[in-house]
Scaffold this motif. Sequence first.
Motif, PDB file in Angstrom:
ATOM      1  N   ASP A  74       0.831  -1.196   0.000  1.00 33.64           N
ATOM      2  CA  ASP A  74       0.000   0.000   0.000  1.00 33.64           C
ATOM      3  C   ASP A  74       0.871   1.253   0.000  1.00 33.64           C
ATOM      4  O   ASP A  74       1.519   1.574   1.005  1.00 33.64           O
ATOM      5  CB  ASP A  74      -0.926   0.015   1.227  1.00 33.64           C
ATOM      6  CG  ASP A  74      -2.016  -1.030   1.133  1.00 33.64           C
ATOM      7  OD1 ASP A  74      -2.508  -1.260   0.012  1.00 33.64           O
ATOM      8  OD2 ASP A  74      -2.384  -1.621   2.173  1.00 33.64           O
ATOM      9  N   TYR A  75       0.896   1.937  -1.129  1.00 31.08           N
ATOM     10  CA  TYR A  75       1.567   3.236  -1.233  1.00 31.08           C
ATOM     11  C   TYR A  75       0.702   4.309  -0.573  1.00 31.08           C
ATOM     12  O   TYR A  75      -0.522   4.203  -0.549  1.00 31.08           O
ATOM     13  CB  TYR A  75       1.763   3.625  -2.692  1.00 31.08           C
ATOM     14  CG  TYR A  75       2.905   2.965  -3.429  1.00 31.08           C
ATOM     15  CD1 TYR A  75       3.844   3.727  -4.120  1.00 31.08           C
ATOM     16  CD2 TYR A  75       3.047   1.585  -3.453  1.00 31.08           C
ATOM     17  CE1 TYR A  75       4.889   3.132  -4.818  1.00 31.08           C
ATOM     18  CE2 TYR A  75       4.092   0.972  -4.139  1.00 31.08           C
ATOM     19  CZ  TYR A  75       5.003   1.751  -4.824  1.00 31.08           C
ATOM     20  OH  TYR A  75       6.033   1.165  -5.512  1.00 31.08           O
ATOM     21  N   ALA A 103       2.593   7.369  -4.473  1.00 33.22           N
ATOM     22  CA  ALA A 103       2.118   6.913  -5.786  1.00 33.22           C
ATOM     23  C   ALA A 103       2.215   8.022  -6.826  1.00 33.22           C
ATOM     24  O   ALA A 103       2.626   7.781  -7.969  1.00 33.22           O
ATOM     25  CB  ALA A 103       0.679   6.423  -5.668  1.00 33.22           C
ATOM     26  N   LEU A 104       1.862   9.249  -6.432  1.00 27.76           N
ATOM     27  CA  LEU A 104       1.824  10.345  -7.409  1.00 27.76           C
ATOM     28  C   LEU A 104       3.214  10.722  -7.923  1.00 27.76           C
ATOM     29  O   LEU A 104       3.334  11.177  -9.064  1.00 27.76           O
ATOM     30  CB  LEU A 104       1.144  11.572  -6.793  1.00 27.76           C
ATOM     31  CG  LEU A 104      -0.336  11.416  -6.416  1.00 27.76           C
ATOM     32  CD1 LEU A 104      -0.916  12.749  -5.974  1.00 27.76           C
ATOM     33  CD2 LEU A 104      -1.142  10.845  -7.570  1.00 27.76           C
ATOM     34  N   VAL A 105       4.245  10.559  -7.101  1.00 26.36           N
ATOM     35  CA  VAL A 105       5.589  10.950  -7.537  1.00 26.36           C
ATOM     36  C   VAL A 105       6.380   9.766  -8.092  1.00 26.36           C
ATOM     37  O   VAL A 105       7.547   9.928  -8.459  1.00 26.36           O
ATOM     38  CB  VAL A 105       6.380  11.592  -6.377  1.00 26.36           C
ATOM     39  CG1 VAL A 105       5.671  12.820  -5.851  1.00 26.36           C
ATOM     40  CG2 VAL A 105       6.618  10.582  -5.252  1.00 26.36           C
ATOM     41  N   PHE A 115      -7.307   9.573  -9.785  1.00 24.59           N
ATOM     42  CA  PHE A 115      -6.165  10.273 -10.382  1.00 24.59           C
ATOM     43  C   PHE A 115      -5.834   9.670 -11.742  1.00 24.59           C
ATOM     44  O   PHE A 115      -5.529  10.393 -12.691  1.00 24.59           O
ATOM     45  CB  PHE A 115      -4.949  10.211  -9.457  1.00 24.59           C
ATOM     46  CG  PHE A 115      -3.733  10.869 -10.042  1.00 24.59           C
ATOM     47  CD1 PHE A 115      -3.594  12.245 -10.004  1.00 24.59           C
ATOM     48  CD2 PHE A 115      -2.738  10.119 -10.651  1.00 24.59           C
ATOM     49  CE1 PHE A 115      -2.477  12.862 -10.565  1.00 24.59           C
ATOM     50  CE2 PHE A 115      -1.620  10.718 -11.200  1.00 24.59           C
ATOM     51  CZ  PHE A 115      -1.489  12.093 -11.153  1.00 24.59           C
ATOM     52  N   GLY A 116      -5.882   8.347 -11.844  1.00 26.21           N
ATOM     53  CA  GLY A 116      -5.650   7.713 -13.136  1.00 26.21           C
ATOM     54  C   GLY A 116      -6.653   8.144 -14.180  1.00 26.21           C
ATOM     55  O   GLY A 116      -6.318   8.323 -15.358  1.00 26.21           O
ATOM     56  N   GLY A 117      -7.902   8.351 -13.759  1.00 23.91           N
ATOM     57  CA  GLY A 117      -8.928   8.799 -14.692  1.00 23.91           C
ATOM     58  C   GLY A 117      -8.715  10.213 -15.200  1.00 23.91           C
ATOM     59  O   GLY A 117      -9.265  10.591 -16.245  1.00 23.91           O
ATOM     60  N   MET A 118      -7.912  11.011 -14.494  1.00 26.14           N
ATOM     61  CA  MET A 118      -7.668  12.391 -14.933  1.00 26.14           C
ATOM     62  C   MET A 118      -6.868  12.453 -16.221  1.00 26.14           C
ATOM     63  O   MET A 118      -6.814  13.506 -16.867  1.00 26.14           O
ATOM     64  CB  MET A 118      -6.943  13.165 -13.829  1.00 26.14           C
ATOM     65  CG  MET A 118      -7.819  13.530 -12.645  1.00 26.14           C
ATOM     66  SD  MET A 118      -6.882  14.392 -11.360  1.00 26.14           S
ATOM     67  CE  MET A 118      -6.344  15.835 -12.276  1.00 26.14           C
TER      68      MET A 118
END
Length: 618
Positions: free
Chosen positions: A357-358, A363-365, A500-503
């Motif tokens: 689990d990040y 995860a974003l960076v 976030f992936g959907g963005m």
Amino acid sequence: MVFDTGAGTSPAAPKGPLSVVFTAPFARQVAVGRWFTVFASFAILTASGATYIFSIYSKTLKSALGYDQQTLNTISFFKDLGANLGVFSGLINEVTPPWVVLAIGAAMNLVGYLMVYLAVDGRTARPPVWLVCLYIFVGANSQSFANTGALVTCVKNFPESRGVVLGILKGFVGLSGAVYTQLYLAFYGDDAKSLILLIAWLPAAISVVFVHTIRIMPYPRRRGGQETSVDPFFCFLYISIGLACYLLVMIVVQKQFAFSHAAYAIAATALLIVLFLPLCVVIKQEYKIHREREIDAANEPPPTITVADAHGLQMSTNSKAEGQQQEQPPPSSSSSCMGSFGGCVKTMFRPPARGEDYTILQALVSVDMLVLFVATICGVGGTLTAIDNMGQIGQSLGYPAKSINTFVSLISIWNYAGRVTSGFASEALLERYRFPRTLMLTVVLLLACAGHVLIALGVPQSLYAASVIIGFCFGAQWPLVFAIISEVFGLKYYSTLYNFGGMASPVGAYILNVLVAGRLYDAEADKQPGGGFAAGSGRDKVCLGVECFKRSFLIITAATAFGAVVSLVLVWRTWSFYKGDIYARFRDGAGDGRLPVEQRRTPEKEDSAPADGTNTKE
């Protein structure tokens, strides 16, 4: 000393299915069961795909409000931005139960699309462009709330079958365009304005009905039982295939024959019956669970009473406490940083092993998320541009309005086919052959290039094949992207990372739809006689001919090919990870929910692992 309370009583004779099903306790079991949440999610997601039928009412929106193509594509961008900007719904879902997310989404859907309908129908003063963009952004953003509340909850309820779950749920979203087409023809006839009204009230009503049904449920202690069986998902798959075939037949028949309003009503009634068939699977599965619990209760050993002195009891208690303390897993960076923002910042560049689990910042960076995001921008952005402009593409190539509606329905059905195929096929290939989902994403992107080339060349009657390819590839990308995110970065913060992936979708749509397709279309229209303002079209700028979208889709083809190359970087980085057993934590013997020790490799160590998947311990 041990006292036996008895050998127990012999179990009563099992009741027949009907005597169990038609009882209040069983009805309550169904209503609060894990599988009824799946059915409720089907209903919510089937009604949440209004953004995929924008091309049906876009021409009405364009002519009623007097927009050119670039302005229409700008509105389309805000629609895509709203549908995919789900970070807010994800963050809300992290701190509230799913029913709060669904209720907010229902309100936003009703307000946003209702205001669009009132503007198009002339019931309000003609709003400025920015206000229409705001209306459609709010209405479309409700889709992210529905997806977060329903889909993310189902993935967490069935973590061992996430590829299958994502495929079937996203498949019903993909069918929503064809479902809406049939329903609005039955309710309102061939009136595109009323379609906007339908997508305003129907999703809101369904979300309100099932608002308390969708919830995260504890994972059952019994592994391999009926509560987590994958068999019902195959039944749901067969029903969805039947639904897709029915819609395809109706599309062909309605194209060949003129239907009356009564005929459309009969077709819609049959459609609703098929949509409720999954409820029969839910009832059957809950009956199996009921019987399983009866057998477990009958086979349960009789209770015993153990009497020991106080000193022995105290020693036993202390030993148990020491054992529990030793069994607790060490705190991960994901949980240790929750106490302060500073802790998160300190650990954001020290991610755990892939599959653990990040945190959101980790995860974003990460390089993996960046590579996946770029590939998704290129792939989804290109296919979404084709879908949103299908009405204008068909018009520019000389297809009649009836054929354009056929293209939209074909895209919807093959959108469904792509979603369920990528979900089920990727799960089967991963389980049997350790075939990485990332590599399947590369294959889908390369296939999408063929559809873009067909549109660019404008070969006569090729738009039918292009609609099939574009719809399939657009649908196939989403289950793969969302499954990759859940597998690489874990499920703890999946609500936020999923959104976030959907963005990547609105980013790609803005670049390829607004900046490329919209501008080049208007530039070609200006070259035509009358500046593209056809007789009788008012201020509706129209471009006719192959050149209208040729350059646009040649650029989109190149961008999609670039996305495929970028995705190969992710294939290389995650090759060793997918060659291991990524679901080991959810099986017996992995009670702490973590990867086995031999698979706990940090991304840096895994990148340098041998290509044959040989594990290297930390």
